[in-house]
Design an enzyme around this catalytic site. Structure first.
Site, PDB file in Angstrom:
ATOM      1  N   GLY A 161    -129.780 -15.934  98.664  1.00 44.15           N
ATOM      2  CA  GLY A 161    -128.555 -15.258  99.097  1.00 44.15           C
ATOM      3  C   GLY A 161    -128.352 -15.588 100.559  1.00 44.15           C
ATOM      4  O   GLY A 161    -129.241 -15.344 101.393  1.00 44.15           O
ATOM      5  N   ALA A 162    -127.201 -16.167 100.871  1.00 38.27           N
ATOM      6  CA  ALA A 162    -126.992 -16.687 102.223  1.00 38.27           C
ATOM      7  C   ALA A 162    -127.218 -15.620 103.297  1.00 38.27           C
ATOM      8  O   ALA A 162    -127.885 -15.868 104.314  1.00 38.27           O
ATOM      9  CB  ALA A 162    -125.579 -17.254 102.328  1.00 38.27           C
ATOM     10  N   GLU A 163    -126.685 -14.434 103.069  1.00 36.90           N
ATOM     11  CA  GLU A 163    -126.740 -13.420 104.130  1.00 36.90           C
ATOM     12  C   GLU A 163    -128.152 -12.876 104.296  1.00 36.90           C
ATOM     13  O   GLU A 163    -128.614 -12.648 105.424  1.00 36.90           O
ATOM     14  CB  GLU A 163    -125.748 -12.284 103.826  1.00 36.90           C
ATOM     15  CG  GLU A 163    -124.301 -12.750 103.669  1.00 36.90           C
ATOM     16  CD  GLU A 163    -124.002 -13.366 102.308  1.00 36.90           C
ATOM     17  OE1 GLU A 163    -124.862 -13.249 101.399  1.00 36.90           O
ATOM     18  OE2 GLU A 163    -122.928 -13.975 102.140  1.00 36.90           O
ATOM     19  N   TYR A 195    -129.262 -16.328  90.014  1.00 39.30           N
ATOM     20  CA  TYR A 195    -128.717 -17.670  89.847  1.00 39.30           C
ATOM     21  C   TYR A 195    -129.823 -18.691  89.630  1.00 39.30           C
ATOM     22  O   TYR A 195    -130.960 -18.487  90.031  1.00 39.30           O
ATOM     23  CB  TYR A 195    -127.741 -18.021  90.969  1.00 39.30           C
ATOM     24  CG  TYR A 195    -128.269 -18.704  92.206  1.00 39.30           C
ATOM     25  CD1 TYR A 195    -128.974 -18.021  93.165  1.00 39.30           C
ATOM     26  CD2 TYR A 195    -127.988 -20.049  92.421  1.00 39.30           C
ATOM     27  CE1 TYR A 195    -129.397 -18.659  94.321  1.00 39.30           C
ATOM     28  CE2 TYR A 195    -128.403 -20.699  93.572  1.00 39.30           C
ATOM     29  CZ  TYR A 195    -129.113 -19.992  94.512  1.00 39.30           C
ATOM     30  OH  TYR A 195    -129.528 -20.627  95.639  1.00 39.30           O
ATOM     31  N   TYR A 220    -124.462 -19.548  88.282  1.00 42.53           N
ATOM     32  CA  TYR A 220    -124.512 -18.153  88.737  1.00 42.53           C
ATOM     33  C   TYR A 220    -124.436 -17.176  87.564  1.00 42.53           C
ATOM     34  O   TYR A 220    -123.638 -17.380  86.647  1.00 42.53           O
ATOM     35  CB  TYR A 220    -123.305 -17.839  89.623  1.00 42.53           C
ATOM     36  CG  TYR A 220    -123.279 -18.487  90.984  1.00 42.53           C
ATOM     37  CD1 TYR A 220    -124.326 -18.343  91.883  1.00 42.53           C
ATOM     38  CD2 TYR A 220    -122.158 -19.204  91.397  1.00 42.53           C
ATOM     39  CE1 TYR A 220    -124.267 -18.914  93.138  1.00 42.53           C
ATOM     40  CE2 TYR A 220    -122.087 -19.775  92.648  1.00 42.53           C
ATOM     41  CZ  TYR A 220    -123.145 -19.628  93.526  1.00 42.53           C
ATOM     42  OH  TYR A 220    -123.073 -20.182  94.762  1.00 42.53           O
ATOM     43  N   ASN A 253    -119.444 -21.048 104.421  1.00 45.11           N
ATOM     44  CA  ASN A 253    -120.246 -21.139 103.190  1.00 45.11           C
ATOM     45  C   ASN A 253    -119.357 -21.283 101.954  1.00 45.11           C
ATOM     46  O   ASN A 253    -119.414 -20.462 101.029  1.00 45.11           O
ATOM     47  CB  ASN A 253    -121.093 -19.871 103.033  1.00 45.11           C
ATOM     48  CG  ASN A 253    -122.522 -20.065 103.490  1.00 45.11           C
ATOM     49  OD1 ASN A 253    -123.064 -21.160 103.393  1.00 45.11           O
ATOM     50  ND2 ASN A 253    -123.129 -19.014 103.996  1.00 45.11           N
ATOM     51  N   ALA A 271    -130.068 -24.686 104.399  1.00 44.77           N
ATOM     52  CA  ALA A 271    -130.119 -25.270 105.750  1.00 44.77           C
ATOM     53  C   ALA A 271    -129.127 -24.573 106.685  1.00 44.77           C
ATOM     54  O   ALA A 271    -129.446 -24.273 107.849  1.00 44.77           O
ATOM     55  CB  ALA A 271    -129.804 -26.764 105.676  1.00 44.77           C
ATOM     56  N   ASP A 307    -128.012 -21.548 106.504  1.00 43.87           N
ATOM     57  CA  ASP A 307    -128.467 -20.183 106.821  1.00 43.87           C
ATOM     58  C   ASP A 307    -129.578 -20.237 107.875  1.00 43.87           C
ATOM     59  O   ASP A 307    -129.631 -19.402 108.786  1.00 43.87           O
ATOM     60  CB  ASP A 307    -128.997 -19.489 105.566  1.00 43.87           C
ATOM     61  CG  ASP A 307    -127.992 -19.519 104.438  1.00 43.87           C
ATOM     62  OD1 ASP A 307    -126.783 -19.551 104.722  1.00 43.87           O
ATOM     63  OD2 ASP A 307    -128.414 -19.540 103.268  1.00 43.87           O
TER      64      ASP A 307
HETATM   65  O1  KDG Z   1    -126.871 -20.788 101.492  1.00 41.01           O
HETATM   66  C1  KDG Z   1    -127.766 -20.648 100.411  1.00 41.01           C
HETATM   67  C2  KDG Z   1    -127.058 -19.895  99.344  1.00 41.01           C
HETATM   68  O2  KDG Z   1    -126.083 -20.700  98.771  1.00 41.01           O
HETATM   69  C3  KDG Z   1    -127.942 -19.450  98.237  1.00 41.01           C
HETATM   70  O3  KDG Z   1    -128.982 -18.641  98.701  1.00 41.01           O
HETATM   71  C4  KDG Z   1    -127.214 -18.720  97.154  1.00 41.01           C
HETATM   72  O4  KDG Z   1    -126.003 -17.089  98.383  1.00 41.01           O
HETATM   73  C5  KDG Z   1    -126.000 -17.983  97.594  1.00 41.01           C
HETATM   74  C6  KDG Z   1    -124.739 -18.401  97.007  1.00 41.01           C
HETATM   75  O5  KDG Z   1    -123.874 -17.540  96.928  1.00 41.01           O
HETATM   76  O6  KDG Z   1    -124.594 -19.543  96.623  1.00 41.01           O
END
Ligand code: KDG
Length: 313
Positions: free
Chosen positions: A34-36, A90, A104, A166, A256, A258
């Site tokens: 998860g990016a955040e 995912y 996802y 993103n 990368a 993040d």
């Molecule tokens: O930046 C990495 C994310 O893409 C990955 O952890 C999954 O948060 C995500 C997403 O929504 O794709």
């Protein structure tokens, strides 16, 4: 209150073992992604404080994420357990380079039910930076409202708002992403974008022109990551190039951006200037892609080796 606050969806990641296409994968390793949450974990590992506003399902995957975030030292006081929905999951393959296949299972997830009611004004305005991404507004109408509400809350209290676009075109059409993210960029102080994302948002193919077009939307600082060629920064009308970090073996390129954001924020929270923060971000990204998973290899401040500039002092 944590110095950095972010808002978004942590998920369980099931990463295919082996290097073939996802349809042939028969075994998976479980990670937290998860990016955040990647950014929050990265900032904490680098010695600063961070918290995440999110919802998790009342299920084993939700607990896995919650315990991991707590274990990393991320502030989880604003994590709400939502018994009405499941934690997002995912799948992806691990091909190392090139196109990464992502599947996802997050539609209707607990985090997609985040709404402006999940935002505590004291929490958001008590931060020094509010880090938003273009993933959260793509998840649902209520997530989009919450993202814009967080930006407005922060702005009204003069808290810095950072946007990493993103762009995830599996979540929404390009036209909608462009429209919403341009609007959000206009409410941000800092935009940290990949070159392809900057192009999608502005229509400019040259990073310098794209940076100027992004700055014209409102942010005072724009950083464009140039995929292996360093980064370009734009602040106070001045464009600068930052050299790439020492090349690393890219075992898993996802995450990368993040890692870059985490390094950038941690350095700025330590009072570093834009150029040094960008060097730190690039260094963190190079370290992160050398291991499988989004956040497993995120470095501590002491792990950062001098690379062009001594980033640690
Ligand atoms: O930046 C990495 C994310 O893409 C990955 O952890 C999954 O948060 C995500 C997403 O929504 O794709």
């Amino acid at each position: 209150m944590p110095e950095l606050v972010t808002l978004g969806e942590p998920m369980v990641l099931l990463l295919a073992e082996g290097s073939g296409p996802l349809r042939e994968a028969t075994s998976f390793r479980r990670f937290i992604a998860g990016a955040e949450s990647n950014v929050a974990i990265g900032v904490v590992r680098l010695g600063r404080t961070a918290g995440i506003v999110t919802r998790l399902g009342d299920d084993e995957f939700g607990r896995a994420i919650l315990f991991r975030l707590r274990g990393e030292g991320v502030d989880t006081t604003q994590v709400r357990i939502d018994p009405q929905a499941r934690t997002g999951v995912y799948f992806r393959d691990a091909r190392g380079s090139g196109r990464v296949e992502v599947l996802y299972y997050r539609h209707g997830s607990a985090a997609s039910r985040i709404s402006p009611d999940d935002l505590s004004p004291e929490y958001v305005t008590g931060a020094r930076v509010v880090h938003l991404t273009g993933i959260t507004p793509a998840l649902s109408p209520s997530c989009r409202e919450a993202t814009f509400a967080a930006a407005e809350m922060a702005r009204s209290a003069k808290v810095e708002v950072t946007l990493d676009p993103n762009v995830r075109l599996r979540l929404w059409p390009a036209d909608e992403a462009r429209r919403v993210l341009r609007d959000l960029a206009g409410r941000a102080d800092v935009v940290l974008a990949g070159a392809d994302e900057a192009e999608l948002l502005t229509g400019e193919t040259e990073p310098e022109a794209a940076a100027k077009a992004l700055a014209a939307l409102g942010p005072s600082t724009v950083v464009i990551r140039l995929a292996g060629r360093g980064a370009l920064t734009l602040a106070e009308g001045q464009i600068a190039q930052v050299k790439p970090s020492a090349p690393a073996v890219a075992l898993d390129p996802v995450g990368a951006g993040d890692a870059f954001a985490a390094g950038f924020h941690a350095a700025r929270l330590r009072g570093r200037a834009l150029a040094t923060a960008t060097v730190v971000g690039l260094r963190c990204a190079a370290i992160a892609v050398a291991s499988l998973g989004d956040c497993e290899a995120l470095p501590s401040w002491d792990d950062l080796q001098p690379s062009g500039a001594d980033v640690r002092r």
